[in-house]
Design an enzyme around this catalytic site. Structure first.
Site, PDB file in Angstrom:
ATOM      1  N   HIS A 272       0.817  -1.099  -0.005  1.00 39.32           N
ATOM      2  CA  HIS A 272       0.016  -0.066   0.000  1.00 39.32           C
ATOM      3  C   HIS A 272       0.960   1.093   0.048  1.00 39.32           C
ATOM      4  CE1 HIS A 272      -3.695   2.487   0.411  1.00 39.32           C
ATOM      5  NE2 HIS A 272      -3.228   2.672   1.646  1.00 39.32           N
ATOM      6  N   HIS A 310      -7.170  -4.282  -9.590  1.00 38.51           N
ATOM      7  CA  HIS A 310      -7.669  -3.796  -8.224  1.00 38.51           C
ATOM      8  C   HIS A 310      -8.983  -4.450  -7.983  1.00 38.51           C
ATOM      9  CE1 HIS A 310      -8.810  -0.978  -5.227  1.00 38.51           C
ATOM     10  NE2 HIS A 310      -7.882  -0.298  -4.887  1.00 38.51           N
ATOM     11  N   ASP A 351      -1.702   3.268 -10.141  1.00 39.65           N
ATOM     12  CA  ASP A 351      -0.481   3.295  -9.976  1.00 39.65           C
ATOM     13  C   ASP A 351       0.310   3.198 -11.177  1.00 39.65           C
ATOM     14  OD1 ASP A 351      -0.349   3.034  -7.077  1.00 39.65           O
ATOM     15  OD2 ASP A 351      -0.814   1.305  -6.936  1.00 39.65           O
TER      16      ASP A 351
END
Length: 412
Positions: A272, A310, A351
């Site tokens: 994370h 995700h 990301d």
């Protein structure tokens, strides 16, 4: 099992099957009759099917809510719904088209027009002895929040307006620390004014909007709009690890800064906040060989593919889609996206988009982390304000897995 057989048992889309393979939940191997196809371990497939359909004990279900299950806390701040990320009912992707991070903060912190107008610090704080920036944005952020945590008042029992004002000061301090811009010269600050705000929008800080301050610190003024978009998209994402940590700290009555420090420290973990560093390794491998080999080698190590997939967004991360539509295709990023979808069924997440933005704009290597942390601090503060109003200690029970009580026995 063949792919068709596994999909029939699981009743899921192919991307979900491939994602379970990439995460090590379902074993796979090449089909001996056709190397272009894969075979899937039947026991693993059946176990996943039982998990999806079977009835489990309450304590097991409850424990699994801590790992991308149903929300563990009631919140009106944000939610992932129907493939979209909503900030208090507003589509984050649409907000990113025009809103500033300050406007999103006013929305998430529930400021009215008058509160928003008076929210932000009216002047930059002068540099103090010992304020020299540490060697990294991470270290600078940790230090700035730790210093405030040692002296700021507890959050419990304070007026909402006072807490909102303190929230703005904390965010301002974090931006200064992470960009090394403490004590920005007033004349230089005025040379890059913030864009005019809508009537209900908060006034910009004296050094310009947060996106302008970051762009100036990175000498990327021409790319400020992309930086603004990224910050807005990073503002919140339900009860992720950092947000939950912040809420737990605030539930004790700790100061807002202490709650932000609790959230910030979770970003030191590779699962994370650390995806950017791992994705940089994947980029290096792709440059050294090619994208297909880089992805294949990474997956062979049974590691989650960084910057792809995700759990909240089966059909693709809407934040990534909103940012990628404004960015050009660059190699080897584009080739990695193709290889990741083909080999693992995973689509680019935020990301990936932040890394591509950094490459396109020529930003510092730490830019993805800074954009993540500064943007997300807005959401952490929103959750902190909500937790103060709840006035309840967060204290989950543990599901004990140790030995039963030992009677009349020594320790040794």
């Amino acid at each position: 099992m063949t792919a068709a057989e596994a999909l029939n048992v699981l009743n899921v889309r192919p991307q979900t099957l491939y994602a379970n393979v990439s995460r090590g939940k379902i074993r796979a191997k090449p089909d001996g009759d056709d190397p272009r196809r894969s075979l899937y371990h039947g026991d693993d497939v059946l176990r996943m099917a039982r998990r999806a359909n079977g009835r489990r004990k309450v304590e097991i279900v409850s424990s699994e809510t801590m790992q991308y299950g149903e929300p563990v806390l009631a919140s009106s701040i944000s939610t992932a719904s129907n493939g979209k990320l909503l900030y208090r009912g507003h589509d984050a992707a649409r907000l990113a088209d025009s809103a500033s991070l300050e406007e999103v903060a006013a929305l998430l912190w529930q400021c009215d027009a008058a509160q928003a107008a008076a929210l932000w610090p009216s002047s930059r704080l002068p540099r103090q002895p010992g304020d020299e920036a540490p060697g990294s944005a991470l270290a600078a952020g940790l230090l700035a929040l730790a210093r405030r945590s040692a002296v700021d008042q507890p959050s419990l029992g304070r007026a909402p307006d006072d807490l909102r004002a303190e929230a703005a000061r904390i965010l301002d301090s974090l931006v200064d620390a992470m960009t090394g811009s403490c004590g920005v010269d007033a004349e230089a600050a005025r040379a890059t004014p913030a864009a005019p705000a809508a009537p209900a929008a908060p006034a910009a800080p004296a050094g310009g909007s947060i996106s302008a301050r970051l762009a100036r610190a990175w000498r990327a003024e021409a790319h400020e709009d992309l930086i603004r978009r990224a910050l807005v998209l990073m503002a919140d994402n339900e009860l992720n690890a950092s947000t939950f940590a912040a809420r737990v700290a605030i539930s004790t009555g700790a100061s807002l800064a202490a709650g932000m420090l609790a959230g910030f420290t979770t970003l030191t973990g590779p699962l994370h906040g650390g995806a950017a560093a791992q994705f940089a390794q994947l980029i290096a491998q792709a440059n050294a060989s090619n994208a297909d080999d880089a992805v294949r080698h990474w997956l062979a190590g049974a590691r989650p593919l960084p910057a792809f997939g995700h759990p909240l967004y089966r059909d693709g991360d809407p934040r990534a889609l909103a940012l990628l539509k404004t960015l050009p295709k660059i190699q080897p990023y584009e080739a990695l996206a193709v290889a990741a979808e083909r080999q693992a069924g995973e689509l680019p997440n935020i990301d990936y988009a932040l890394a591509l933005l950094t490459a396109h704009c020529g930003l510092p290597q730490e830019a993805p982390f800074v954009l993540f942390a500064v943007g997300r601090c807005v959401g952490w503060l929103a959750h902190a304000l909500e937790q103060v109003q709840a006035n309840r200690l967060i204290r989950p029970r543990a599901r004990y897995t140790g030995p039963a009580e030992i009677i009349n026995a020594g320790i040794y």
